[in-house]
Write an enzyme that holds these catalytic residues in place. Structure first.
Site, PDB file in Angstrom:
ATOM      1  N   GLY A   1       0.823  -1.211   0.000  1.00 15.68           N
ATOM      2  CA  GLY A   1       0.000   0.000   0.000  1.00 15.68           C
ATOM      3  C   GLY A   1       0.856   1.259   0.000  1.00 15.68           C
TER       4      GLY A   1
ATOM      5  N   SER B   1      -4.483   6.736  13.691  1.00 12.76           N
ATOM      6  CA  SER B   1      -4.787   7.946  12.916  1.00 12.76           C
ATOM      7  C   SER B   1      -5.206   9.066  13.845  1.00 12.76           C
ATOM      8  CB  SER B   1      -5.929   7.627  11.956  1.00 12.76           C
ATOM      9  OG  SER B   1      -6.444   8.819  11.419  1.00 12.76           O
TER      10      SER B   1
ATOM     11  N   TYR C   1     -14.616   4.145  10.670  1.00 14.20           N
ATOM     12  CA  TYR C   1     -13.179   4.002  10.423  1.00 14.20           C
ATOM     13  C   TYR C   1     -12.387   4.465  11.644  1.00 14.20           C
ATOM     14  CZ  TYR C   1      -8.514   5.257   8.745  1.00 14.20           C
ATOM     15  OH  TYR C   1      -7.159   5.388   8.614  1.00 14.20           O
TER      16      TYR C   1
ATOM     17  N   LYS D   1      -9.996   2.353  14.605  1.00 17.49           N
ATOM     18  CA  LYS D   1      -8.642   2.677  15.073  1.00 17.49           C
ATOM     19  C   LYS D   1      -8.596   2.731  16.596  1.00 17.49           C
ATOM     20  CE  LYS D   1      -6.580   3.155  11.070  1.00 17.49           C
ATOM     21  NZ  LYS D   1      -5.765   2.009  10.605  1.00 17.49           N
TER      22      LYS D   1
ATOM     23  N   ASN E   1      -1.741  13.879   8.151  1.00 15.19           N
ATOM     24  CA  ASN E   1      -2.122  13.666   6.741  1.00 15.19           C
ATOM     25  C   ASN E   1      -0.908  13.348   5.870  1.00 15.19           C
ATOM     26  OD1 ASN E   1      -4.362  15.091   8.028  1.00 15.19           O
ATOM     27  ND2 ASN E   1      -5.214  15.249   5.976  1.00 15.19           N
TER      28      ASN E   1
HETATM   29  P1  NAD Z   1      -3.440   1.553   1.501  1.00 14.70           P
HETATM   30  O1  NAD Z   1      -4.843   1.140   1.216  1.00 14.70           O
HETATM   31  O2  NAD Z   1      -2.634   2.115   0.382  1.00 14.70           O
HETATM   32  O3  NAD Z   1      -2.644   0.307   2.118  1.00 14.70           O
HETATM   33  C1  NAD Z   1      -3.242  -0.695   2.869  1.00 14.70           C
HETATM   34  C2  NAD Z   1      -2.801  -2.028   2.287  1.00 14.70           C
HETATM   35  O4  NAD Z   1      -3.372  -3.078   3.073  1.00 14.70           O
HETATM   36  C3  NAD Z   1      -3.289  -2.224   0.849  1.00 14.70           C
HETATM   37  O5  NAD Z   1      -2.174  -2.596   0.053  1.00 14.70           O
HETATM   38  C4  NAD Z   1      -4.306  -3.378   0.948  1.00 14.70           C
HETATM   39  O6  NAD Z   1      -4.285  -4.205  -0.204  1.00 14.70           O
HETATM   40  C5  NAD Z   1      -3.840  -4.097   2.206  1.00 14.70           C
HETATM   41  N1  NAD Z   1      -4.880  -4.819   2.941  1.00 14.70           N
HETATM   42  C6  NAD Z   1      -6.081  -4.348   3.358  1.00 14.70           C
HETATM   43  N2  NAD Z   1      -6.730  -5.285   4.069  1.00 14.70           N
HETATM   44  C7  NAD Z   1      -5.917  -6.377   4.104  1.00 14.70           C
HETATM   45  C8  NAD Z   1      -6.013  -7.662   4.691  1.00 14.70           C
HETATM   46  N3  NAD Z   1      -7.106  -8.037   5.366  1.00 14.70           N
HETATM   47  N4  NAD Z   1      -4.986  -8.528   4.550  1.00 14.70           N
HETATM   48  C9  NAD Z   1      -3.870  -8.163   3.843  1.00 14.70           C
HETATM   49  N5  NAD Z   1      -3.728  -6.974   3.262  1.00 14.70           N
HETATM   50  C10 NAD Z   1      -4.730  -6.071   3.403  1.00 14.70           C
HETATM   51  O7  NAD Z   1      -3.478   2.565   2.728  1.00 14.70           O
HETATM   52  P2  NAD Z   1      -2.322   3.484   3.328  1.00 14.70           P
HETATM   53  O8  NAD Z   1      -2.649   4.898   3.017  1.00 14.70           O
HETATM   54  O9  NAD Z   1      -0.993   2.947   2.985  1.00 14.70           O
HETATM   55  O10 NAD Z   1      -2.610   3.294   4.875  1.00 14.70           O
HETATM   56  C11 NAD Z   1      -1.949   2.301   5.638  1.00 14.70           C
HETATM   57  C12 NAD Z   1      -2.511   2.310   7.039  1.00 14.70           C
HETATM   58  O11 NAD Z   1      -2.364   3.604   7.596  1.00 14.70           O
HETATM   59  C13 NAD Z   1      -3.992   1.979   7.120  1.00 14.70           C
HETATM   60  O12 NAD Z   1      -4.211   1.195   8.263  1.00 14.70           O
HETATM   61  C14 NAD Z   1      -4.636   3.331   7.267  1.00 14.70           C
HETATM   62  O13 NAD Z   1      -5.869   3.248   7.952  1.00 14.70           O
HETATM   63  C15 NAD Z   1      -3.608   4.077   8.086  1.00 14.70           C
HETATM   64  N6  NAD Z   1      -3.673   5.524   7.926  1.00 14.70           N
HETATM   65  C16 NAD Z   1      -3.598   6.070   6.674  1.00 14.70           C
HETATM   66  C17 NAD Z   1      -3.712   7.445   6.518  1.00 14.70           C
HETATM   67  C18 NAD Z   1      -3.678   8.064   5.141  1.00 14.70           C
HETATM   68  O14 NAD Z   1      -4.080   9.215   5.003  1.00 14.70           O
HETATM   69  N7  NAD Z   1      -3.188   7.384   4.106  1.00 14.70           N
HETATM   70  C19 NAD Z   1      -3.869   8.260   7.645  1.00 14.70           C
HETATM   71  C20 NAD Z   1      -3.930   7.672   8.912  1.00 14.70           C
HETATM   72  C21 NAD Z   1      -3.821   6.294   9.039  1.00 14.70           C
HETATM   73  N1  UDP Z   2     -10.507  18.766   0.463  1.00 17.81           N
HETATM   74  C1  UDP Z   2     -11.050  19.525  -0.563  1.00 17.81           C
HETATM   75  N2  UDP Z   2     -11.306  18.925  -1.772  1.00 17.81           N
HETATM   76  C2  UDP Z   2     -11.035  17.612  -2.006  1.00 17.81           C
HETATM   77  C3  UDP Z   2     -10.463  16.848  -0.955  1.00 17.81           C
HETATM   78  C4  UDP Z   2     -10.219  17.461   0.261  1.00 17.81           C
HETATM   79  O1  UDP Z   2     -11.316  20.710  -0.391  1.00 17.81           O
HETATM   80  O2  UDP Z   2     -11.303  17.112  -3.112  1.00 17.81           O
HETATM   81  C5  UDP Z   2     -10.192  19.409   1.759  1.00 17.81           C
HETATM   82  C6  UDP Z   2     -10.944  18.811   2.931  1.00 17.81           C
HETATM   83  O3  UDP Z   2     -12.200  19.421   3.094  1.00 17.81           O
HETATM   84  C7  UDP Z   2      -9.970  19.073   4.088  1.00 17.81           C
HETATM   85  C8  UDP Z   2      -8.595  18.981   3.435  1.00 17.81           C
HETATM   86  O4  UDP Z   2      -8.822  19.189   2.032  1.00 17.81           O
HETATM   87  O5  UDP Z   2     -10.130  20.375   4.584  1.00 17.81           O
HETATM   88  C9  UDP Z   2      -7.897  17.634   3.634  1.00 17.81           C
HETATM   89  O6  UDP Z   2      -8.791  16.607   3.234  1.00 17.81           O
HETATM   90  P1  UDP Z   2      -8.330  15.076   3.136  1.00 17.81           P
HETATM   91  O7  UDP Z   2      -9.530  14.287   2.711  1.00 17.81           O
HETATM   92  O8  UDP Z   2      -7.101  14.983   2.300  1.00 17.81           O
HETATM   93  O9  UDP Z   2      -7.896  14.724   4.631  1.00 17.81           O
HETATM   94  P2  UDP Z   2      -8.773  14.621   5.977  1.00 17.81           P
HETATM   95  O10 UDP Z   2     -10.034  15.378   5.787  1.00 17.81           O
HETATM   96  O11 UDP Z   2      -8.996  13.169   6.160  1.00 17.81           O
HETATM   97  O12 UDP Z   2      -7.925  15.220   7.039  1.00 17.81           O
END
Ligand code: NAD
Ligand code: UDP
Length: 340
Positions: free
Chosen positions: A13, A127, A151, A155, A181
């Site tokens: 991911g 998160s 979601y 967490k 973020n």
């Molecule tokens: P992502 O979707 O790119 O990566 C998650 C990976 O997990 C994917 O490759 C998916 O195929 C795999 N996956 C999902 N369920 C699975 C399962 N049951 N078994 C095996 N593989 C599985 O997401 P990401 O952005 O890389 O996020 C990674 C983690 O970080 C997640 O837990 C997400 O909730 C957390 N997180 C992400 C963000 C963000 O903004 N990207 C912010 C806060 C927390």
């Molecule tokens: N946002 C926006 N247009 C978009 C996506 C996001 O204006 O198409 C804004 C959203 O309202 C927030 C900020 O960008 O104020 C970050 O949004 P994102 O979804 O990336 O992160 P999160 O809301 O989960 O912190």
């Protein structure tokens, strides 16, 4: 001496793939498990290319406890970075059971397999969404936890489960990392964020507008109590975030205790500030459409990043300019994302 093996769930991911590169650079041997539910297989080739090593990959679901256990034993896994899970807030509202089943159920299966095989270090992707609507800013780790969607509740439930496991087994230690973020990409432009369908998040959307895949950015709300009326977030470069995981692993090894920490920069930027920075980095102009607020959004969210700095010895180094530069390099070098 053999390199310590670290299981990386969700390692294909967005964040997991960057963490694999950081782990390899820090002298670990990443072992990837991913079910390809939200990733493409070609990511693996890119990770192997960047690390110049034959990283081991197992296509499996973390809910398959037996398979996971066998893998922990066979690969002599010392610790786990647990990224696997679904992450779309809106979808979690529509399909809460699917979210609890995969995110919470997957973590429970993983913890059971780890306990059975004596693997007692885990770094978990939590998160900043666990805080809910901020009562005060910046967000410190002791801020009340009031998650507002399934979601975010997933967490928090997982954080509680981890805390219970640490009480039950004095030798089990975890780091729950509350990401703000994450944006940006590996500076080589070989890894980056490749969302399926229409991006929900700001940066991938802006990048797709810049590359011509979408006509304009819809700005959700310009009437927030922020300097320019648009939402403010704490964006963190994915390479800094990846390093934060290496620091957390080192902490678990060195201190043998659990920790829950924010990973952010401590600095907030508005949507319009991000758009301007991206325009500068890309040389493209981003047409804007202003729309009403998006349901569930908060006005501002940014971290107090001092706890992680003090305890983990880690702080984010890259600013918004580098984040936008690397996001643009990735998007312009891979306009349609990873190949199938
Ligand atoms: P992502 O979707 O790119 O990566 C998650 C990976 O997990 C994917 O490759 C998916 O195929 C795999 N996956 C999902 N369920 C699975 C399962 N049951 N078994 C095996 N593989 C599985 O997401 P990401 O952005 O890389 O996020 C990674 C983690 O970080 C997640 O837990 C997400 O909730 C957390 N997180 C992400 C963000 C963000 O903004 N990207 C912010 C806060 C927390
Ligand atoms: N946002 C926006 N247009 C978009 C996506 C996001 O204006 O198409 C804004 C959203 O309202 C927030 C900020 O960008 O104020 C970050 O949004 P994102 O979804 O990336 O992160 P999160 O809301 O989960 O912190």
């Amino acid at each position: 001496m053999a390199k310590p093996a670290v299981l990386v769930t969700g390692g294909l991911g967005y964040i997991g793939s960057h963490a694999c590169v950081a782990l390899a650079e820090a002298g670990y041997r990443p072992v990837i498990v991913d079910n390809l539910g939200n990733a493409k297989a070609s990511v693996l080739e890119r990770i192997r290319e960047l690390t110049q090593s034959d990283i081991s990959f197992h296509r499996a679901d973390v809910r398959e406890r037996q398979a996971l256990g066998a893998l922990l034993a066979r690969e002599r896994v010392q610790a786990v970075l647990h990224f696997a899970g679904w992450k779309a807030v809106g979808e979690s509202v529509e399909k809460p059971v699917m979210y609890y089943e995969n995110n919470v159920g997957g973590t429970i299966a993983l913890l059971a397999a780890m306990a059975e095989h004596g693997v007692r270090r885990l770094v978990f992707s939590s998160s900043a969404t666990v805080y809910g609507e901020p009562e005060r800013l910046p967000l410190t780790e002791d801020h009340p936890l009031r998650p507002v969607n399934p979601y975010a509740k997933n967490k928090l439930v997982i954080e509680h489960i981890l805390a219970d496991c640490a009480v039950a087994d004095a030798g089990f230690h975890y780091a729950a990392l509350r990401y703000f973020n994450p944006i940006g990409a590996h500076p080589s432009a070989r890894l980056g964020e490749d969302p399926r369908g229409v991006p929900n998040n700001l940066l991938p959307y802006v990048a797709q507008v810049a590359v011509g895949r979408r006509p304009s950015l819809r700005v959700w709300g310009r009437d927030y109590a922020t300097p320019d009326g648009t939402g403010v977030r704490d964006y963190i470069h994915v390479m800094d975030l990846a390093q934060g995981h290496v620091a957390a692993l080192a902490y678990l090894e060195r201190r043998a205790r659990s920790i829950t920490a924010n990973l952010g920069t401590g600095r907030g930027y508005s949507v319009l500030e991000v758009v301007s920075a991206f325009e500068r980095a890309s040389g493209k102009s981003i047409p804007l459409e202003f729309h009403p607020r998006r349901a569930g959004d908060v006005a501002q969210s940014y971290a107090d990043a001092s706890f992680a700095a003090r305890e983990l010895g880690w702080r984010a180094r890259l600013g918004l300019e580098a984040m936008c530069r690397d996001a643009w390099r990735w998007q312009s070098g891979n306009p349609e994302g990873y190949p199938d």
